[in-house]
Design a protein around this motif. Structure first.
Motif, PDB file in Angstrom:
ATOM      1  N   UNK A 123       0.808  -1.215   0.000  1.00 40.64           N
ATOM      2  CA  UNK A 123       0.000   0.000   0.000  1.00 40.64           C
ATOM      3  C   UNK A 123       0.843   1.268   0.000  1.00 40.64           C
ATOM      4  N   UNK A 124       2.057   1.209   0.555  1.00 39.04           N
ATOM      5  CA  UNK A 124       2.893   2.406   0.654  1.00 39.04           C
ATOM      6  C   UNK A 124       3.943   2.496  -0.455  1.00 39.04           C
ATOM      7  N   UNK A 125       4.011   1.473  -1.293  1.00 41.52           N
ATOM      8  CA  UNK A 125       4.877   1.571  -2.465  1.00 41.52           C
ATOM      9  C   UNK A 125       6.307   1.123  -2.267  1.00 41.52           C
ATOM     10  N   UNK A 126       6.577   0.335  -1.211  1.00 37.78           N
ATOM     11  CA  UNK A 126       7.911  -0.227  -1.030  1.00 37.78           C
ATOM     12  C   UNK A 126       8.010  -1.562  -1.761  1.00 37.78           C
ATOM     13  N   UNK A 127       9.153  -1.829  -2.372  1.00 35.62           N
ATOM     14  CA  UNK A 127       9.363  -3.125  -3.016  1.00 35.62           C
ATOM     15  C   UNK A 127       9.397  -4.213  -1.949  1.00 35.62           C
ATOM     16  N   UNK A 128       8.558  -5.234  -2.128  1.00 37.14           N
ATOM     17  CA  UNK A 128       8.511  -6.330  -1.161  1.00 37.14           C
ATOM     18  C   UNK A 128       9.443  -7.472  -1.577  1.00 37.14           C
ATOM     19  N   UNK A 129       9.509  -7.763  -2.856  1.00 35.39           N
ATOM     20  CA  UNK A 129      10.412  -8.784  -3.379  1.00 35.39           C
ATOM     21  C   UNK A 129      10.102 -10.159  -2.769  1.00 35.39           C
ATOM     22  N   UNK A 130      10.992 -11.104  -2.985  1.00 35.78           N
ATOM     23  CA  UNK A 130      10.825 -12.440  -2.424  1.00 35.78           C
ATOM     24  C   UNK A 130      11.555 -12.521  -1.086  1.00 35.78           C
ATOM     25  N   UNK A 131      11.288 -13.582  -0.358  1.00 35.79           N
ATOM     26  CA  UNK A 131      11.970 -13.822   0.919  1.00 35.79           C
ATOM     27  C   UNK A 131      13.479 -13.817   0.716  1.00 35.79           C
ATOM     28  N   UNK A 132      13.948 -14.531  -0.281  1.00 30.33           N
ATOM     29  CA  UNK A 132      15.390 -14.600  -0.550  1.00 30.33           C
ATOM     30  C   UNK A 132      15.953 -13.235  -0.908  1.00 30.33           C
ATOM     31  N   UNK A 133      15.229 -12.484  -1.728  1.00 32.14           N
ATOM     32  CA  UNK A 133      15.715 -11.171  -2.132  1.00 32.14           C
ATOM     33  C   UNK A 133      15.793 -10.203  -0.951  1.00 32.14           C
ATOM     34  N   UNK A 134      14.829 -10.280  -0.038  1.00 29.02           N
ATOM     35  CA  UNK A 134      14.877  -9.389   1.126  1.00 29.02           C
ATOM     36  C   UNK A 134      16.114  -9.661   1.978  1.00 29.02           C
ATOM     37  N   UNK A 135      16.503 -10.923   2.085  1.00 33.34           N
ATOM     38  CA  UNK A 135      17.711 -11.236   2.843  1.00 33.34           C
ATOM     39  C   UNK A 135      18.974 -10.894   2.068  1.00 33.34           C
ATOM     40  N   UNK A 136      18.927 -10.977   0.748  1.00 30.11           N
ATOM     41  CA  UNK A 136      20.051 -10.473  -0.037  1.00 30.11           C
ATOM     42  C   UNK A 136      20.244  -8.978   0.213  1.00 30.11           C
ATOM     43  N   UNK A 137      19.152  -8.259   0.239  1.00 28.88           N
ATOM     44  CA  UNK A 137      19.219  -6.817   0.497  1.00 28.88           C
ATOM     45  C   UNK A 137      19.775  -6.544   1.887  1.00 28.88           C
ATOM     46  N   UNK A 138      19.329  -7.311   2.881  1.00 34.22           N
ATOM     47  CA  UNK A 138      19.805  -7.096   4.252  1.00 34.22           C
ATOM     48  C   UNK A 138      21.310  -7.345   4.339  1.00 34.22           C
ATOM     49  N   UNK A 139      21.783  -8.388   3.704  1.00 31.82           N
ATOM     50  CA  UNK A 139      23.210  -8.687   3.708  1.00 31.82           C
ATOM     51  C   UNK A 139      23.995  -7.532   3.086  1.00 31.82           C
ATOM     52  N   UNK A 140      23.551  -7.055   1.930  1.00 28.17           N
ATOM     53  CA  UNK A 140      24.240  -5.930   1.282  1.00 28.17           C
ATOM     54  C   UNK A 140      24.169  -4.670   2.142  1.00 28.17           C
ATOM     55  N   UNK A 141      23.006  -4.420   2.734  1.00 25.50           N
ATOM     56  CA  UNK A 141      22.852  -3.214   3.561  1.00 25.50           C
ATOM     57  C   UNK A 141      23.830  -3.225   4.723  1.00 25.50           C
ATOM     58  N   UNK A 142      24.005  -4.374   5.363  1.00 27.96           N
ATOM     59  CA  UNK A 142      24.922  -4.447   6.499  1.00 27.96           C
ATOM     60  C   UNK A 142      26.370  -4.220   6.065  1.00 27.96           C
TER      61      UNK A 142
END
Length: 305
Positions: A123-142
């Protein structure tokens, strides 16, 4: 950083007017500080969560609220439980948590996780992606955030994020503690072992001993001393004036009873099995002055021992 006794404020719906809403939040943080809690935490959500209320119930943006609480408290550490990585670019998040550390004179903790509440994202327009992709993003963010918290200037070219000699000034400390939240043994535990100072285990209370065993394995895989990774768990506390017949062991993430009964359960089922600390919330009580004090007085001797 040490989180031995934390209070999470999970909702902002007290039946009050908007004008009275933040004063109630501030009063909870101040009561927690006076009662001996060492950390106050808020959820990083923009909608209220299922099980706690309807999506349109009042929710404050986490870092704005924490900045205000920094000026209303003196000793407690301040954190989210936990920041949804998907809501902010990692460089912006590094700046936000470092600013909180400056405003609070060194009391910020970066709580972070992969993000999970699909309705908010949709509803707010954030990319949700897949479970795996969200953890890929978290790894890169850290890989971006942690160096920035140390005053380094990372250049990073990943699948999801890109930086070029990213600057993060001013900084109050050379290191802001990082806390991951979750119970995923393959992804969350590995990221915690690699990047975190603290892991908050959001899991069934009866599963804590096994989770600790797995976490030790994840630390061993990268030759990290598991004693350098602190742990806590999040529990919902329901306080009763009269003793409750608890019966046999209860699963789930809630403890019920008088303050003394609650303290006994947390000692036996959390601290005695090897978890370093406990974070509690009190959603069924809304904000009832005095309840936080009763819980703090019962639990503080356990974590001070």
């Amino acid at each position: 950083m040490t989180i031995r006794l934390g209070l999470q404020i999970p909702n902002f719906s007290y039946g009050t007017s908007v004008a009275e809403l933040f004063p109630s939040v501030k009063a909870q943080a101040q009561e927690a500080e006076a009662a001996g809690f060492d950390t106050v935490l808020v959820m990083d959500h923009l909608y209220q969560l299922p099980g706690l209320g309807e999506p349109d119930e009042p929710m404050l943006e986490a870092y704005t609220a924490l900045g205000a609480l920094a000026t209303a408290t003196e000793r407690v550490q301040l954190s989210t439980l936990v920041t949804g990585n998907t809501y902010r670019n990692p460089t912006l998040l590094a700046k936000a948590i470092t600013t909180l550390d400056v405003v609070s004179a060194g009391r910020a903790i970066l709580g972070i996780g992969a993000g999970w509440f699909e309705l908010e994202h949709k509803q707010l327009g954030f990319d949700f992606d897949t479970f795996t992709q969200r953890f890929e993003k978290l790894d890169e963010a850290l890989q971006i955030i942690v160096p920035m918290l140390h005053g380094e200037r990372p250049t990073f070219d990943g699948k999801w994020y890109h930086t070029e000699s990213a600057i993060n000034e001013p900084r109050y400390r050379d290191h802001i503690p990082v806390m991951l939240g979750g119970a995923g043994e393959k992804k969350t535990f590995r990221l915690a072992a690699r990047y975190a100072d603290h892991l908050n285990l959001i899991t069934d209370i009866d599963d804590l001993p096994r989770k600790l065993d797995v976490l030790r394995q994840r630390c061993a895989e990268i030759d990290r001393d598991p004693d350098t990774l602190e742990t806590s768990t999040l529990l919902t506390v329901v306080v009763s004036d009269a003793p409750v017949d608890i019966g046999g062991p209860r699963g789930g993430r809630a403890v019920v009873g008088t303050p003394d009964q609650i303290a006994d359960q947390i000692k036996r089922r959390v601290l005695d099995v090897g978890v370093d600390g406990v974070i509690v919330n009190l959603p069924t009580h809304g904000y009832t002055p005095g309840v936080i004090t009763k819980v703090g007085e019962a639990l503080r001797p356990l974590v001070d021992a």
